[in-house]
Design a protein around this motif. Structure first.
Motif, PDB file in Angstrom:
ATOM      1  N   GLU A   1       0.813  -1.213   0.000  1.00  9.98           N
ATOM      2  CA  GLU A   1       0.000   0.000   0.000  1.00  9.98           C
ATOM      3  C   GLU A   1       0.847   1.263   0.000  1.00  9.98           C
ATOM      4  OE1 GLU A   1      -2.918  -0.633   3.088  1.00  9.98           O
ATOM      5  OE2 GLU A   1      -3.917  -2.184   1.902  1.00  9.98           O
ATOM      6  N   ASP A   2       2.040   1.215   0.576  1.00  7.64           N
ATOM      7  CA  ASP A   2       2.960   2.349   0.476  1.00  7.64           C
ATOM      8  C   ASP A   2       3.348   2.602  -0.979  1.00  7.64           C
ATOM      9  OD1 ASP A   2       2.918   2.785   3.209  1.00  7.64           O
ATOM     10  OD2 ASP A   2       4.839   1.780   3.583  1.00  7.64           O
ATOM     11  N   VAL A   3       3.629   1.522  -1.709  1.00 10.26           N
ATOM     12  CA  VAL A   3       3.988   1.664  -3.130  1.00 10.26           C
ATOM     13  C   VAL A   3       2.770   2.084  -3.954  1.00 10.26           C
ATOM     14  CG1 VAL A   3       4.922   0.482  -5.155  1.00 10.26           C
ATOM     15  CG2 VAL A   3       5.944   0.090  -2.909  1.00 10.26           C
ATOM     16  N   LEU A   4       1.600   1.572  -3.605  1.00 10.04           N
ATOM     17  CA  LEU A   4       0.373   2.026  -4.268  1.00 10.04           C
ATOM     18  C   LEU A   4       0.216   3.535  -4.115  1.00 10.04           C
ATOM     19  CD1 LEU A   4      -2.331  -0.618  -3.204  1.00 10.04           C
ATOM     20  CD2 LEU A   4      -1.473  -0.237  -5.501  1.00 10.04           C
ATOM     21  N   THR A   5       0.385   4.009  -2.898  1.00  8.74           N
ATOM     22  CA  THR A   5       0.258   5.438  -2.630  1.00  8.74           C
ATOM     23  C   THR A   5       1.305   6.230  -3.406  1.00  8.74           C
ATOM     24  OG1 THR A   5      -0.716   5.074  -0.456  1.00  8.74           O
ATOM     25  CG2 THR A   5       0.344   7.211  -0.824  1.00  8.74           C
ATOM     26  N   GLN A   6       2.542   5.762  -3.409  1.00  9.09           N
ATOM     27  CA  GLN A   6       3.595   6.459  -4.160  1.00  9.09           C
ATOM     28  C   GLN A   6       3.260   6.532  -5.645  1.00  9.09           C
ATOM     29  OE1 GLN A   6       7.226   4.365  -3.256  1.00  9.09           O
ATOM     30  NE2 GLN A   6       7.026   4.753  -1.064  1.00  9.09           N
ATOM     31  N   THR A   7       2.745   5.432  -6.187  1.00 10.57           N
ATOM     32  CA  THR A   7       2.381   5.401  -7.608  1.00 10.57           C
ATOM     33  C   THR A   7       1.244   6.373  -7.889  1.00 10.57           C
ATOM     34  OG1 THR A   7       3.066   3.086  -7.750  1.00 10.57           O
ATOM     35  CG2 THR A   7       1.650   3.913  -9.515  1.00 10.57           C
ATOM     36  N   LEU A   8       0.204   6.325  -7.077  1.00 14.29           N
ATOM     37  CA  LEU A   8      -0.934   7.229  -7.267  1.00 14.29           C
ATOM     38  C   LEU A   8      -0.508   8.687  -7.143  1.00 14.29           C
ATOM     39  CD1 LEU A   8      -3.606   5.194  -5.276  1.00 14.29           C
ATOM     40  CD2 LEU A   8      -3.444   5.425  -7.774  1.00 14.29           C
ATOM     41  N   GLU A   9       0.332   8.974  -6.159  1.00 13.90           N
ATOM     42  CA  GLU A   9       0.805  10.351  -5.989  1.00 13.90           C
ATOM     43  C   GLU A   9       1.700  10.793  -7.144  1.00 13.90           C
ATOM     44  OE1 GLU A   9       2.446  10.319  -2.033  1.00 13.90           O
ATOM     45  OE2 GLU A   9       0.474  10.684  -1.132  1.00 13.90           O
ATOM     46  N   SER A  10       2.470   9.868  -7.713  1.00 13.47           N
ATOM     47  CA  SER A  10       3.326  10.232  -8.849  1.00 13.47           C
ATOM     48  C   SER A  10       2.479  10.597 -10.081  1.00 13.47           C
ATOM     49  CB  SER A  10       4.297   9.097  -9.195  1.00 13.47           C
ATOM     50  OG  SER A  10       3.636   8.039  -9.875  1.00 13.47           O
ATOM     51  N   TRP A  11       1.263  10.089 -10.136  1.00 11.25           N
ATOM     52  CA  TRP A  11       0.337  10.424 -11.217  1.00 11.25           C
ATOM     53  C   TRP A  11      -0.534  11.630 -10.870  1.00 11.25           C
ATOM     54  CZ3 TRP A  11      -1.682   4.727 -11.805  1.00 11.25           C
ATOM     55  CH2 TRP A  11      -0.741   3.961 -12.497  1.00 11.25           C
ATOM     56  N   ASP A  12      -0.343  12.234  -9.698  1.00  9.42           N
ATOM     57  CA  ASP A  12      -1.164  13.359  -9.225  1.00  9.42           C
ATOM     58  C   ASP A  12      -2.651  13.006  -9.180  1.00  9.42           C
ATOM     59  OD1 ASP A  12       0.937  15.181  -8.748  1.00  9.42           O
ATOM     60  OD2 ASP A  12       1.002  15.703 -10.878  1.00  9.42           O
ATOM     61  N   VAL A  13      -2.951  11.850  -8.654  1.00  7.76           N
ATOM     62  CA  VAL A  13      -4.325  11.356  -8.574  1.00  7.76           C
ATOM     63  C   VAL A  13      -5.099  12.127  -7.511  1.00  7.76           C
ATOM     64  CG1 VAL A  13      -5.691   9.354  -7.866  1.00  7.76           C
ATOM     65  CG2 VAL A  13      -3.779   9.062  -9.443  1.00  7.76           C
ATOM     66  N   ASP A  14      -6.317  12.500  -7.862  1.00 12.97           N
ATOM     67  CA  ASP A  14      -7.237  13.111  -6.898  1.00 12.97           C
ATOM     68  C   ASP A  14      -8.277  12.115  -6.407  1.00 12.97           C
ATOM     69  OD1 ASP A  14      -6.130  15.740  -7.039  1.00 12.97           O
ATOM     70  OD2 ASP A  14      -7.189  16.047  -8.935  1.00 12.97           O
ATOM     71  N   ILE A  15      -8.713  11.220  -7.314  1.00 15.70           N
ATOM     72  CA  ILE A  15      -9.760  10.251  -7.013  1.00 15.70           C
ATOM     73  C   ILE A  15      -9.274   8.872  -7.457  1.00 15.70           C
ATOM     74  CG2 ILE A  15     -12.129   9.522  -7.523  1.00 15.70           C
ATOM     75  CD1 ILE A  15     -12.718  12.488  -8.221  1.00 15.70           C
ATOM     76  N   VAL A  16      -9.505   7.883  -6.626  1.00 17.89           N
ATOM     77  CA  VAL A  16      -9.163   6.498  -6.952  1.00 17.89           C
ATOM     78  C   VAL A  16     -10.462   5.757  -7.222  1.00 17.89           C
ATOM     79  CG1 VAL A  16      -8.143   4.350  -6.100  1.00 17.89           C
ATOM     80  CG2 VAL A  16      -7.099   6.549  -5.509  1.00 17.89           C
ATOM     81  N   CYS A  17     -10.536   5.105  -8.386  1.00 16.66           N
ATOM     82  CA  CYS A  17     -11.710   4.302  -8.760  1.00 16.66           C
ATOM     83  C   CYS A  17     -11.276   2.846  -8.837  1.00 16.66           C
ATOM     84  CB  CYS A  17     -12.251   4.733 -10.117  1.00 16.66           C
ATOM     85  SG  CYS A  17     -12.800   6.433 -10.177  1.00 16.66           S
ATOM     86  N   LEU A  18     -11.840   2.026  -7.988  1.00 15.22           N
ATOM     87  CA  LEU A  18     -11.532   0.604  -8.002  1.00 15.22           C
ATOM     88  C   LEU A  18     -12.487  -0.114  -8.943  1.00 15.22           C
ATOM     89  CD1 LEU A  18     -11.046  -0.022  -4.171  1.00 15.22           C
ATOM     90  CD2 LEU A  18      -9.314   0.536  -5.876  1.00 15.22           C
ATOM     91  N   ALA A  19     -11.952  -1.061  -9.686  1.00 15.17           N
ATOM     92  CA  ALA A  19     -12.784  -1.877 -10.581  1.00 15.17           C
ATOM     93  C   ALA A  19     -12.072  -3.214 -10.743  1.00 15.17           C
ATOM     94  CB  ALA A  19     -12.968  -1.195 -11.932  1.00 15.17           C
ATOM     95  N   GLY A  20     -12.553  -4.213 -10.064  1.00 12.67           N
ATOM     96  CA  GLY A  20     -11.935  -5.528 -10.164  1.00 12.67           C
ATOM     97  C   GLY A  20     -10.648  -5.659  -9.369  1.00 12.67           C
ATOM     98  N   PHE A  21     -10.360  -4.722  -8.487  1.00 10.72           N
ATOM     99  CA  PHE A  21      -9.177  -4.816  -7.630  1.00 10.72           C
ATOM    100  C   PHE A  21      -9.587  -5.689  -6.445  1.00 10.72           C
ATOM    101  CE2 PHE A  21      -5.834  -3.490  -4.723  1.00 10.72           C
ATOM    102  CZ  PHE A  21      -4.751  -3.337  -5.575  1.00 10.72           C
ATOM    103  N   MET A  22      -9.283  -6.975  -6.535  1.00 11.91           N
ATOM    104  CA  MET A  22      -9.831  -7.962  -5.613  1.00 11.91           C
ATOM    105  C   MET A  22      -8.939  -8.188  -4.392  1.00 11.91           C
ATOM    106  SD  MET A  22     -12.671  -8.559  -7.050  1.00 11.91           S
ATOM    107  CE  MET A  22     -13.314  -9.989  -6.220  1.00 11.91           C
ATOM    108  N   ARG A  23      -8.592  -7.115  -3.750  1.00  8.83           N
ATOM    109  CA  ARG A  23      -7.825  -7.172  -2.507  1.00  8.83           C
ATOM    110  C   ARG A  23      -8.505  -6.267  -1.493  1.00  8.83           C
ATOM    111  NH1 ARG A  23      -4.626 -11.384  -2.374  1.00  8.83           N
ATOM    112  NH2 ARG A  23      -3.314 -11.533  -4.189  1.00  8.83           N
TER     113      ARG A  23
END
Length: 175
Positions: free
Chosen positions: A55-77
């Motif tokens: 989840e730390d790497v997920l956050t780093q990746t999302l922040e590197s893309w300047d994400v404002d909103i996260v939309c889950l679709a088929g993320f089965m975790r």
């Protein structure tokens, strides 16, 4: 995911799809996104000793893309409390039932076994509890005589593709 990408192509759509991330390297959505020129990443849980490290790497990746909103679709975790609270009010998911009914897996089978007359889907905010976040939009689908989990799922998928882009529109316009 494809429905969100298509919706975001409209000039008046208030959100842009900046990245697609999967927990499965072979997820078809990654190829679809790449073909549209959208950044992609794959992060398998098995490559991380703990969920927190993933989840730390997920956050780093999302922040590197300047994400404002996260939309889950088929993320089965199931995502951890710290991660879900980090994105509270800005992370949404689509679920194939009329929540709070049929949380978790095998929703169509369970609805049919219960003799439900109506089933459907829900776009909801992600919270630490499984499928417990506040709903944003729901769509009902009648359960027909002779329905199987597959026929019911196919009709619900049509509604998922309709309401998920609309729910993202509502959220993006509110931020």
């Amino acid at each position: 995911m494809s429905a969100l990408i298509q919706a975001a192509k409209a000039p008046d759509y208030p959100a842009e799809i900046v990245g697609v991330l999967s927990n499965r390297a072979a997820a078809p959505g990654l190829a679809i996104a790449a073909a549209e020129g959208i950044a992609t990443a794959s992060l398998a849980q098995s490559k991380f000793p703990t969920r927190d490290m993933l989840e730390d790497v997920l956050t780093q990746t999302l922040e590197s893309w300047d994400v404002d909103i996260v939309c889950l679709a088929g993320f089965m975790r199931v995502l951890g409390e710290d991660f879900t609270l980090r994105w509270a009010g800005r992370m949404i998911n689509i679920h194939p039932s009329l929540l709070p009914l049929y949380k978790g897996l095998h929703t169509h089978e369970r609805a049919l076994a219960d003799g439900a007359k109506v089933h459907g889907c829900t776009v909801h905010f992600v919270s630490p509890g499984l499928d417990e976040g506040d709903p944003i939009l729901q769509a009902e689908v009648p359960v027909l005589d002779g329905d199987t989990p597959e026929t019911l799922a196919a009709r619900i998928l049509i509604e998922e593709h309709r309401i998920y882009p609309e729910a993202l529109r509502l959220l993006a316009n509110s931020l």
